[in-house]
Design an enzyme around this catalytic site. Structure first.
Site, PDB file in Angstrom:
ATOM      1  N   SER A 168     -11.642 -10.170  14.266  1.00 52.53           N
ATOM      2  CA  SER A 168     -13.037 -10.011  14.681  1.00 52.53           C
ATOM      3  C   SER A 168     -13.586 -11.327  15.240  1.00 52.53           C
ATOM      4  O   SER A 168     -13.201 -12.408  14.790  1.00 52.53           O
ATOM      5  CB  SER A 168     -13.858  -9.601  13.459  1.00 52.53           C
ATOM      6  OG  SER A 168     -15.235  -9.835  13.686  1.00 52.53           O
ATOM      7  N   TYR A 177     -17.420  -9.597  20.730  1.00 52.96           N
ATOM      8  CA  TYR A 177     -18.799  -9.166  20.978  1.00 52.96           C
ATOM      9  C   TYR A 177     -19.307 -10.022  22.117  1.00 52.96           C
ATOM     10  O   TYR A 177     -19.137 -11.247  22.081  1.00 52.96           O
ATOM     11  CB  TYR A 177     -19.690  -9.435  19.759  1.00 52.96           C
ATOM     12  CG  TYR A 177     -19.502  -8.502  18.594  1.00 52.96           C
ATOM     13  CD1 TYR A 177     -19.745  -7.136  18.731  1.00 52.96           C
ATOM     14  CD2 TYR A 177     -19.117  -8.979  17.345  1.00 52.96           C
ATOM     15  CE1 TYR A 177     -19.597  -6.275  17.648  1.00 52.96           C
ATOM     16  CE2 TYR A 177     -18.972  -8.124  16.261  1.00 52.96           C
ATOM     17  CZ  TYR A 177     -19.210  -6.773  16.421  1.00 52.96           C
ATOM     18  OH  TYR A 177     -19.067  -5.934  15.353  1.00 52.96           O
ATOM     19  N   THR A 215     -16.295  -4.555  21.716  1.00 54.09           N
ATOM     20  CA  THR A 215     -17.080  -3.614  20.898  1.00 54.09           C
ATOM     21  C   THR A 215     -18.455  -3.394  21.523  1.00 54.09           C
ATOM     22  O   THR A 215     -19.193  -4.356  21.769  1.00 54.09           O
ATOM     23  CB  THR A 215     -17.214  -4.139  19.455  1.00 54.09           C
ATOM     24  OG1 THR A 215     -15.904  -4.255  18.903  1.00 54.09           O
ATOM     25  CG2 THR A 215     -18.044  -3.211  18.592  1.00 54.09           C
ATOM     26  N   LYS A 254     -14.306  -0.471  22.396  1.00 54.70           N
ATOM     27  CA  LYS A 254     -14.419   0.071  21.033  1.00 54.70           C
ATOM     28  C   LYS A 254     -15.851   0.525  20.757  1.00 54.70           C
ATOM     29  O   LYS A 254     -16.789  -0.254  20.946  1.00 54.70           O
ATOM     30  CB  LYS A 254     -14.014  -1.002  20.011  1.00 54.70           C
ATOM     31  CG  LYS A 254     -14.165  -0.569  18.562  1.00 54.70           C
ATOM     32  CD  LYS A 254     -13.578  -1.599  17.611  1.00 54.70           C
ATOM     33  CE  LYS A 254     -13.692  -1.165  16.165  1.00 54.70           C
ATOM     34  NZ  LYS A 254     -15.044  -1.266  15.609  1.00 54.70           N
ATOM     35  N   HIS A 273     -18.429   2.791  14.370  1.00 54.38           N
ATOM     36  CA  HIS A 273     -18.520   1.543  13.604  1.00 54.38           C
ATOM     37  C   HIS A 273     -18.491   1.841  12.101  1.00 54.38           C
ATOM     38  O   HIS A 273     -19.158   1.173  11.308  1.00 54.38           O
ATOM     39  CB  HIS A 273     -19.790   0.779  13.983  1.00 54.38           C
ATOM     40  CG  HIS A 273     -19.602  -0.715  14.036  1.00 54.38           C
ATOM     41  ND1 HIS A 273     -19.411  -1.399  15.199  1.00 54.38           N
ATOM     42  CD2 HIS A 273     -19.569  -1.658  13.054  1.00 54.38           C
ATOM     43  CE1 HIS A 273     -19.287  -2.699  14.934  1.00 54.38           C
ATOM     44  NE2 HIS A 273     -19.360  -2.879  13.650  1.00 54.38           N
TER      45      HIS A 273
HETATM   46  C1  FNR Z   1     -16.569  -3.549  10.483  1.00 50.03           C
HETATM   47  N1  FNR Z   1     -16.366  -3.139  11.796  1.00 50.03           N
HETATM   48  C2  FNR Z   1     -16.343  -4.083  12.805  1.00 50.03           C
HETATM   49  N2  FNR Z   1     -16.080  -3.714  14.089  1.00 50.03           N
HETATM   50  C3  FNR Z   1     -16.009  -4.642  15.077  1.00 50.03           C
HETATM   51  O1  FNR Z   1     -15.755  -4.277  16.217  1.00 50.03           O
HETATM   52  N3  FNR Z   1     -16.231  -5.974  14.799  1.00 50.03           N
HETATM   53  C4  FNR Z   1     -16.514  -6.401  13.536  1.00 50.03           C
HETATM   54  O2  FNR Z   1     -16.695  -7.599  13.316  1.00 50.03           O
HETATM   55  C5  FNR Z   1     -16.598  -5.445  12.500  1.00 50.03           C
HETATM   56  N4  FNR Z   1     -16.899  -5.821  11.236  1.00 50.03           N
HETATM   57  C6  FNR Z   1     -16.854  -4.912  10.210  1.00 50.03           C
HETATM   58  C7  FNR Z   1     -17.061  -5.331   8.897  1.00 50.03           C
HETATM   59  C8  FNR Z   1     -16.950  -4.429   7.855  1.00 50.03           C
HETATM   60  C9  FNR Z   1     -17.121  -4.895   6.448  1.00 50.03           C
HETATM   61  C10 FNR Z   1     -16.629  -3.073   8.124  1.00 50.03           C
HETATM   62  C11 FNR Z   1     -16.465  -2.071   7.008  1.00 50.03           C
HETATM   63  C12 FNR Z   1     -16.457  -2.649   9.425  1.00 50.03           C
HETATM   64  C13 FNR Z   1     -16.038  -1.730  12.101  1.00 50.03           C
HETATM   65  C14 FNR Z   1     -14.542  -1.474  11.938  1.00 50.03           C
HETATM   66  O3  FNR Z   1     -13.800  -2.113  12.951  1.00 50.03           O
HETATM   67  C15 FNR Z   1     -14.210   0.041  12.016  1.00 50.03           C
HETATM   68  O4  FNR Z   1     -14.762   0.585  13.178  1.00 50.03           O
HETATM   69  C16 FNR Z   1     -14.702   0.819  10.791  1.00 50.03           C
HETATM   70  O5  FNR Z   1     -14.554   0.051   9.626  1.00 50.03           O
HETATM   71  C17 FNR Z   1     -13.931   2.125  10.641  1.00 50.03           C
HETATM   72  O6  FNR Z   1     -14.411   2.884   9.598  1.00 50.03           O
HETATM   73  P1  FNR Z   1     -13.741   2.910   8.130  1.00 50.03           P
HETATM   74  O7  FNR Z   1     -12.280   3.169   8.286  1.00 50.03           O
HETATM   75  O8  FNR Z   1     -14.018   1.596   7.525  1.00 50.03           O
HETATM   76  O9  FNR Z   1     -14.471   4.015   7.442  1.00 50.03           O
END
Ligand code: FNR
Length: 379
Positions: free
Chosen positions: A106, A129, A155, A254, A278
Site C-alpha cells: 500500500s 493513491y 485505487t 482498483k 474497499h
Molecule cells: C484496506 N484496503 C486498502 N486498499 C487500498 O487500495 N489501499 C490501502 O491502503 C488499503 N488499506 C486497507 C487497510 C485495511 C485495514 C483494510 C481492511 C483494507 C482495502 C483492501 O485492499 C481490500 O479491498 C479489502 O480489504 C477487501 O475486503 P476484505 O477481504 O478485507 O473483506
C-alpha cells in the site's frame, strides 16, 4: 488454540492487538451493511458437487498480469500493516513470496517501498493513491518503476474517506489531543505482547513512503491527517489516461463496482481491474462484490484481467469468486489478521489453509485446473 481457519486468525488478532488497531482492520464504514453483505453474499454462493471425475492431480497455478502464481491469490494492499506486527509489510511480503504468491504494498505502509524491495527476493506489486500533491505521486511512480514493480494498482474508490464509527469510538479518529492519545496508550499497555513486538522490537517507526514529507518523526496522527487532507476528489478518467501513459508496467484500476466503469477502465487502457468496494470501508450500502462481479465479468472479461476482493474468508470463497468471473482474488483482512496473530509465520499458515480449502472445493466440484473454475461449477 490451534489455528484452523481465517476466523481463528481474526480471534487471535483480536486478543493480541490494542483495540484501536483491531477495530481499524475489522471495521467498515457507517452501519457496516456492505461489509456484512460482502461476507454473507459470498458465503451464500452455492457450488455444484460433482463426483467420480479423477481429481487426484490438481493444478492450482495460474498466470495473472504476466506473472506465474502458485495460487490464483495475492495479498491485496492493506495500509499500516507495520503496526500489526514488527516490520509487518516485510514479513508478509516474504511469506507470500515463499508461497509463490504476490504481495501488494500500500502507498500508506509503515515500511517504505525501498525497505520492502530490499528485503524481498522478487519485485512486489505496488498500490498508489493519487494525492493532491502530484509531486508525491510522480515520485512514487518513479520509485516503483525503479524497483521493477511489474504491476501498479491505482485505487479509485477513495475520492473522500468513508466515515468509520469504530475508529471514532476506539480513539483512532477522535479529535487529536491528550484524551484520545491516553485512550490509545491505555489500550496498548493492555497488550504487552504486541507492545514489545511492534513498539520496542519494531523500531525505528516511520510512515514509510510518506515519512520524508514531514520535518520530524511522523506519528500515526500526522499520517491520518495527511491522508485525510490529501485524497483528491477532482480525479477523472482523463487523469487515468495520463497515468496509464506514464507507467511502463501493467496497470490495474482498483475499486470498480459497476459494469459501465469497468468498460471505461478497459477503454482507458487498463490491463486489469479489481472489483472492490474497499472491503465495505467506503460507501456503506453499495452492493457486495460477489453480486457485482458476474455482470462486470460479462462486460469486460475478454478485455482485461479481473481480480476481486471483499469478504473472502476461506479457500472456498476464493473458488466462489473465480466461479463468479474473477481471474484472481485479493485477500485483505484475512492476511492482516494472520499477520497480527503470528507475524510472517501466520501469513504462511494462512496461505496453506487457503490452498488446502481450495483443493477440497476443486476436488468436490470435479475441477482440476484454475481455468475450470467458472460458472459451470455453480449450482
Ligand atoms: C484496506 N484496503 C486498502 N486498499 C487500498 O487500495 N489501499 C490501502 O491502503 C488499503 N488499506 C486497507 C487497510 C485495511 C485495514 C483494510 C481492511 C483494507 C482495502 C483492501 O485492499 C481490500 O479491498 C479489502 O480489504 C477487501 O475486503 P476484505 O477481504 O478485507 O473483506
Amino acid at each position: 488454540m490451534r489455528i484452523a481457519s481465517v476466523a481463528d486468525f481474526r480471534e487471535a488478532a483480536r486478543r493480541r492487538l490494542p483495540r484501536f488497531l483491531f477495530d481499524y482492520i475489522d471495521g467498515g464504514s457507517y452501519a457496516e451493511v456492505t461489509l456484512r453483505r460482502n461476507v454473507a453474499d459470498l458465503a451464500e454462493v452455492a457450488l455444484r458437487q460433482r463426483v467420480l471425475r479423477d481429481v487426484s492431480a490438481l493444478d492450482l497455478s495460474t498466470e495473472i498480469l504476466g506473472q506465474k502464481l502458485a495460487l490464483p491469490v495475492a495479498l491485496g494492499p492493506v495500509g499500516l500493516s507495520g503496526m500489526y506486527a514488527r516490520r509487518g509489510e516485510v514479513q508478509a511480503a516474504r511469506a507470500a513470496q515463499a508461497a509463490g504468491v504476490q504481495f501488494t504494498l500500500s502507498t500508506v505502509s509503515c515500511c517504505s517501498l525501498d525497505e520492502v524491495a530490499a528485503r524481498t527476493d522478487r519485485p512486489i506489486w505496488f498500490q498508489l493513491y493519487i494525492t493532491k500533491d502530484r509531486g508525491f505521486t510522480r515520485e512514487m511512480l518513479a520509485r516503483a518503476a525503479g524497483h521493477g514493480c511489474p504491476v501498479l494498482f491505482f485505487t479509485v474508490d477513495l475520492p473522500v474517506p468513508g466515515s468509520r464509527y469504530r475508529d471514532v469510538h476506539s480513539g483512532l479518529h477522535a479529535p487529536p489531543g491528550p484524551a484520545s492519545q491516553a485512550r490509545r496508550l491505555l489500550q496498548a499497555l493492555g497488550k504487552p505482547g504486541w507492545a514489545w513486538d511492534v513498539g520496542v522490537r519494531g523500531r525505528p517507526h516511520s510512515l514509510g513512503n510518506v515519512a520524508h514529507l514531514f520535518d520530524r518523526q511522523t506519528n500515526l496522527l500526522d499520517f491520518l491527517k495527511w491522508s485525510a487532507n490529501n485524497f483528491d476528489a477532482t480525479l477523472t478518467w482523463k487523469d487515468i489516461e495520463g497515468l496509464r501513459a506514464s507507467w511502463p508496467g501493467r496497470f490495474v484500476i482498483k475499486g470498480i463496482l459497476d459494469p459501465e466503469d469497468a468498460r471505461a477502465a478497459a477503454d482507458a487502457g487498463a490491463d486489469g481491474i479489481v472489483v472492490s468496494n474497499h472491503g465495505g470501508r467506503q460507501l456503506d450500502g453499495v452492493i457486495s462484490t460477489a453480486r457485482a462481479l458476474p455482470a462486470i465479468a460479462d462486460a469486460v472479461g475478454d478485455r482485461l484481467a479481473i481480480l476481486a476482493d471483499g469478504g473472502v474468508r476461506s479457500g472456498l470463497d476464493v473458488v466462489r469468486m473465480l466461479a463468479l468471473g474473477a481471474d484472481g482474488v485479493l485477500l485483505g483482512r484475512a492476511w492482516a489478521w494472520a499477520l497480527a496473530a503470528e507475524g510472517g509465520a501466520g501469513v504462511a499458515r494462512l496461505l496453506e489453509i487457503i490452498e488446502a480449502e481450495m483443493r477440497v472445493a476443486m476436488a468436490l466440484t470435479g475441477t482440476t485446473k484454475v481455468s475450470g473454475m467458472d460458472r459451470s461449477i455453480l449450482a
